[in-house]
Design an enzyme around this catalytic site. Structure first.
Site, PDB file in Angstrom:
ATOM      1  N   GLY A  71       2.133  46.723   8.894  1.00 18.05           N
ATOM      2  CA  GLY A  71       1.330  47.576   9.764  1.00 18.05           C
ATOM      3  C   GLY A  71       1.888  47.592  11.166  1.00 18.05           C
ATOM      4  O   GLY A  71       2.684  46.731  11.551  1.00 18.05           O
ATOM      5  N   GLY A  73       0.696  48.514  15.362  1.00 17.72           N
ATOM      6  CA  GLY A  73      -0.363  48.826  16.316  1.00 17.72           C
ATOM      7  C   GLY A  73       0.203  48.926  17.706  1.00 17.72           C
ATOM      8  O   GLY A  73       1.412  48.820  17.919  1.00 17.72           O
ATOM      9  N   SER A  74      -0.701  49.119  18.680  1.00 15.50           N
ATOM     10  CA  SER A  74      -0.252  49.309  20.055  1.00 15.50           C
ATOM     11  C   SER A  74       0.414  48.059  20.625  1.00 15.50           C
ATOM     12  O   SER A  74       1.247  48.147  21.521  1.00 15.50           O
ATOM     13  CB  SER A  74      -1.435  49.705  20.936  1.00 15.50           C
ATOM     14  OG  SER A  74      -2.430  48.696  20.913  1.00 15.50           O
ATOM     15  N   GLY A  76       2.206  45.794  18.802  1.00 14.18           N
ATOM     16  CA  GLY A  76       3.375  45.346  18.071  1.00 14.18           C
ATOM     17  C   GLY A  76       3.302  45.720  16.610  1.00 14.18           C
ATOM     18  O   GLY A  76       2.554  46.619  16.211  1.00 14.18           O
ATOM     19  N   ASP A 199     -12.333  44.354  19.564  1.00 13.62           N
ATOM     20  CA  ASP A 199     -11.677  45.411  18.785  1.00 13.62           C
ATOM     21  C   ASP A 199     -12.027  45.314  17.295  1.00 13.62           C
ATOM     22  O   ASP A 199     -11.138  45.338  16.432  1.00 13.62           O
ATOM     23  CB  ASP A 199     -10.159  45.347  18.982  1.00 13.62           C
ATOM     24  CG  ASP A 199      -9.467  46.658  18.630  1.00 13.62           C
ATOM     25  OD1 ASP A 199     -10.162  47.695  18.556  1.00 13.62           O
ATOM     26  OD2 ASP A 199      -8.243  46.649  18.427  1.00 13.62           O
TER      27      ASP A 199
END
Length: 388
Positions: A71, A73-74, A76, A199
Site C-alpha cells: 500500500g 499513503g501520503s 510513505g 486517522d
C-alpha cells in the site's frame, strides 16, 4: 573558639555533607541516563530484535519492488518483507522524507508506538534509520505482517465476483468493531498520557490471519496533556486539519484542537460504513446528505434495507426470530454510529460508553446464536420477506 560556634559548624557540616553526596549522585546519574529522544527511538524495537540495517530490508523486499508493495499513503509506502534470518513475513513502512513533515511522522510514530502495547494495535518489531544506496536519508518501521490486508479491501472488494471469500459476515464485522473500540478505549483511557489516533478509517484497520483487527498507522497521532478528563482532552501540538476526508471531525476544519471526541467521530463514521458498505466519500453523499444523515433517516424501519447486502452471502435459512433479532441488532449498531458521529463534540458518546455498548451488542448476538445453534445469516430479501 566558642563552644556555640563549634556546635554550629558541626551541625552545618552534618547537613551539607549528605546534600553534597546527593548532588554528586544526581549529576552522575544524569550523565548515565540517555536522552528522552534516545529512549523513544530505542524503545520502539522489540526486545527480540536488534535495529535492522538498510541492506537487509532492501534484500527482503527484492529492492522495494512493486510486487511486494502492500500500500501507499501520503507518509510513505508499505512493503512485504522476508528477512534472510526469518521464515515469516513482515511489513515495512518506508517514510517519504522529501518533506520535513514526513520525516517528523517517523518520530511521531516511534513515540506513539513506544507508549502503547495492546492486542488490538499493530505491533512494531524494529526500525531502521540509515542511508539508502543513493546516499539519501532512509527511515522505516518494521511491523508484524497482516495476511488479510486492511478492512477497506473487505468492505469494498475490487473483484466483481462477490463471495464468502472476499466479504465479511455480520459476526465478523461485530468482532472487528469490538476490536477497534477496544484499541481506541486503550489509547484514550489507559495510556498515560492519552494518545489520539487522528486517522481512523478502514485502510488503517489491518486484519490478521484469524480476521481479528489491529489499528495501525500512528503517523499523525497526538499525545495529550496529562491531568485532563475524558471528553475535555485536547492536544498540545495540533495544527490544521488532521485526518482523512470523510472521517475527519468537522470541528478540525474550524481550527479546533485535536481531541478524543475527534477520534470518536471517526469511529462513528467507520461503524456506519462497516455495516452499510457505503463509503462516506462516495458520490451519492453530497451537500447536506452525508453517511450520518443517510443512516439516521433510515432508522428504525429501513435498517435492513440500508445494511450491506454482502453480509448475507454468508447465508443460512432464517426463521422469524432470527430475522427480528438481526434487525434489532443493526438498529443498535447504527444508533451507536450516529451517537458517535454527531456534529457537536459535546453531544458524542464518550469512549468508554462506545466500547461498552459495542461489546453489549456483539455479546448479545453471540448469545443469541449460541442459543439457536449454528450462525444463520440469510439474504436480505429472505429476511425482509419473513418480517412482512
Amino acid at each position: 573558639m566558642p563552644k556555640s560556634l563549634v556546635v554550629s559548624l558541626a551541625t552545618a557540616g552534618a547537613i551539607l555533607l549528605p546534600l553534597s553526596v546527593i548532588l554528586l549522585l544526581w549529576i552522575f546519574c544524569k550523565k548515565l541516563k540517555p536522552s528522552q529522544k534516545t529512549l523513544a527511538h530505542n524503545a520502539t524495537v522489540d526486545d527480540h530484535y536488534k535495529r535492522i540495517p538498510y541492506h537487509a530490508l532492501l534484500r527482503g523486499t527484492n529492492g522495494f519492488s512493486i510486487a511486494n508493495l502492500l500500500g501507499r499513503g501520503s507518509y510513505g509506502a508499505v512493503y512485504k518483507c522476508v528477512l534472510d534470518t526469518e521464515d515469516r513475513a513482515f511489513a515495512v513502512k518506508v517514510f517519504n522524507l522529501g518533506q520535513s513533515r514526513y520525516s517528523k511522522s517517523f518520530e511521531v510514530e516511534c513515540e506513539a508506538m513506544r507508549r502503547i502495547r495492546h492486542r488490538c494495535l499493530i505491533k512494531i518489531i524494529t526500525s531502521c534509520s540509515s542511508v539508502n544506496h543513493q546516499g539519501q536519508e532512509f527511515k522505516a518501521l518494521v511491523f508484524e505482517f497482516m495476511p488479510n490486508g486492511n478492512l477497506d479491501g473487505w468492505l469494498h472488494p475490487k473483484s466483481q465476483e462477490l463471495t464468502t471469500n472476499n466479504t465479511l459476515s455480520l459476526a465478523q464485522r461485530l468482532d472487528i468493531a469490538a476490536n477497534i473500540v477496544d484499541a481506541i478505549e486503550y489509547l484514550h483511557n489507559y495510556c498515560q498520557p492519552s494518545v489520539i489516533h487522528c486517522d481512523l478509517k478502514p485502510s488503517n484497520i489491518l486484519l490478521a490471519g484469524d480476521m481479528s483487527a489491529r489499528v495501525g498507522d500512528f503517523g499523525i497521532s497526538r499525545i495529550l496533556q496529562e491531568n485532563t478528563s475524558e471528553g475535555m482532552q485536547s492536544s498540545y501540538s495540533s495544527t490544521g486539519i488532521r485526518g482523512s476526508i470523510g472521517y475527519v471531525a468537522p470541528e478540525y476544519g474550524e481550527g479546533s484542537a485535536v481531541s478524543t471526541a475527534g477520534d470518536i467521530y471517526s469511529l462513528g463514521i467507520l461503524l456506519l460504513e462497516m455495516f452499510t458498505g457505503r463509503s462516506p466519500t462516495e458520490g451519492t453523499f453530497r451537500d447536506s446528505l452525508g453517511l450520518h444523515k443517510f443512516v439516521e433517516d433510515a432508522l428504525p424501519d429501513r435498517s435492513l434495507e440500508i445494511a450491506d447486502p454482502t453480509m448475507w452471502l454468508h447465508n443460512g435459512q432464517p426463521d422469524n426470530s432470527t430475522s427480528i433479532r438481526i434487525q434489532e441488532l443493526l438498529v443498535s449498531v447504527f444508533r451507536l454510529g450516529i451517537s458517535c458521529s454527531k456534529q457537536q463534540p459535546r453531544d458524542r458518546a464518550l469512549t468508554r460508553e462506545a466500547a461498552e455498548e459495542m461489546h453489549d451488542i456483539r455479546d448479545a448476538y453471540l448469545k443469541f446464536i449460541g442459543e439457536h445453534g449454528a450462525e444463520k445469516e440469510a439474504p436480505t430479501r429472505e429476511i425482509q420477506n419473513s418480517l412482512e
